[in-house]
Design an enzyme around this catalytic site. Structure first.
Site, PDB file in Angstrom:
ATOM      1  N   HIS A   1     -30.985   1.128  31.082  1.00 25.13           N
ATOM      2  CA  HIS A   1     -29.870   0.408  30.503  1.00 25.13           C
ATOM      3  C   HIS A   1     -28.553   0.957  31.024  1.00 25.13           C
ATOM      4  CE1 HIS A   1     -30.605   3.850  27.783  1.00 25.13           C
ATOM      5  NE2 HIS A   1     -29.287   3.916  27.761  1.00 25.13           N
TER       6      HIS A   1
ATOM      7  N   ARG B   1     -28.254  -6.748  40.336  1.00 25.96           N
ATOM      8  CA  ARG B   1     -28.300  -8.061  40.973  1.00 25.96           C
ATOM      9  C   ARG B   1     -28.321  -9.136  39.888  1.00 25.96           C
ATOM     10  NH1 ARG B   1     -29.193  -6.962  46.227  1.00 25.96           N
ATOM     11  NH2 ARG B   1     -30.353  -5.087  46.713  1.00 25.96           N
TER      12      ARG B   1
ATOM     13  N   HIS C   1     -20.257   4.122  40.958  1.00 23.78           N
ATOM     14  CA  HIS C   1     -20.552   2.839  40.324  1.00 23.78           C
ATOM     15  C   HIS C   1     -22.050   2.621  40.193  1.00 23.78           C
ATOM     16  CE1 HIS C   1     -20.919   1.608  44.582  1.00 23.78           C
ATOM     17  NE2 HIS C   1     -21.728   0.663  44.129  1.00 23.78           N
TER      18      HIS C   1
ATOM     19  N   GLU D   1     -20.977  -2.933  39.690  1.00 20.30           N
ATOM     20  CA  GLU D   1     -21.034  -3.879  40.806  1.00 20.30           C
ATOM     21  C   GLU D   1     -22.080  -4.943  40.498  1.00 20.30           C
ATOM     22  OE1 GLU D   1     -22.818  -4.042  45.335  1.00 20.30           O
ATOM     23  OE2 GLU D   1     -22.033  -2.124  44.613  1.00 20.30           O
TER      24      GLU D   1
ATOM     25  N   GLU E   1     -26.674  -0.684  26.164  1.00 21.34           N
ATOM     26  CA  GLU E   1     -26.655   0.110  24.940  1.00 21.34           C
ATOM     27  C   GLU E   1     -25.219   0.225  24.451  1.00 21.34           C
ATOM     28  OE1 GLU E   1     -27.986   4.498  23.214  1.00 21.34           O
ATOM     29  OE2 GLU E   1     -27.969   4.153  25.377  1.00 21.34           O
TER      30      GLU E   1
ATOM     31  N   ASN F   1     -26.989 -12.483  45.718  1.00 16.16           N
ATOM     32  CA  ASN F   1     -27.560 -12.773  47.027  1.00 16.16           C
ATOM     33  C   ASN F   1     -27.611 -14.282  47.241  1.00 16.16           C
ATOM     34  OD1 ASN F   1     -29.029 -10.006  46.142  1.00 16.16           O
ATOM     35  ND2 ASN F   1     -28.654 -10.091  48.329  1.00 16.16           N
TER      36      ASN F   1
END
Length: 129
Positions: free
Chosen positions: A74, A11, A7, A55, A122, A59
């Site tokens: 990208h 953030r 993966h 993912e 992209e 935070n």
């Protein structure tokens, strides 16, 4: 093969905005968890027929945008009909940075969109055959 890509993590600041954006691209939520000693939420997303490859990490308490640095490039997604996808994305307010173009003579048509946190995505047209 000894390794397989599992993966990619990015953030994000706003869970709802990010889930809505990636939902329009076809991702769905596969699982989520609290991590980091219960200081962050991770949400794993996947495309139909594939695993949880993206993912999103939120935070706790973060309000300032994350710097992407010079190394980030990208995330790339393929589609058999770029024009149809761009028309569909436009219905959701998602516009390309510039019109589609061939990355090289005879190459696939591509364009870029940005997610709510400014990450570039992209879009690559891959026609059958």
């Amino acid at each position: 093969m000894p390794f397989e890509l599992d993966h990619t993590m990015i953030r994000v600041l706003d869970e709802e905005r990010s889930l809505a954006f990636y939902g329009v691209l076809g991702f769905d939520e596969r699982r989520r968890a609290r991590v980091g000693g219960d200081t962050a939420t991770v949400i794993f997303l996947g495309l139909p027929g594939d695993g949880a490859r993206l993912e999103l990490t939120l935070n706790d308490g973060r309000t300032e945008p994350y710097g992407h640095g010079e190394a980030y490039g990208h995330i790339a997604l393929t589609t058999p009909d770029l024009d149809a996808e761009l028309a569909r994305l436009a219905e959701h307010g998602i516009e390309p940075e510039k019109p589609p173009y061939a990355s090289r003579p005879g190459g696939s048509r591509i364009c870029f969109v940005r997610d709510p946190d400014g990450y570039r995505i992209e879009l690559i047209e891959r026609r059958a055959g």
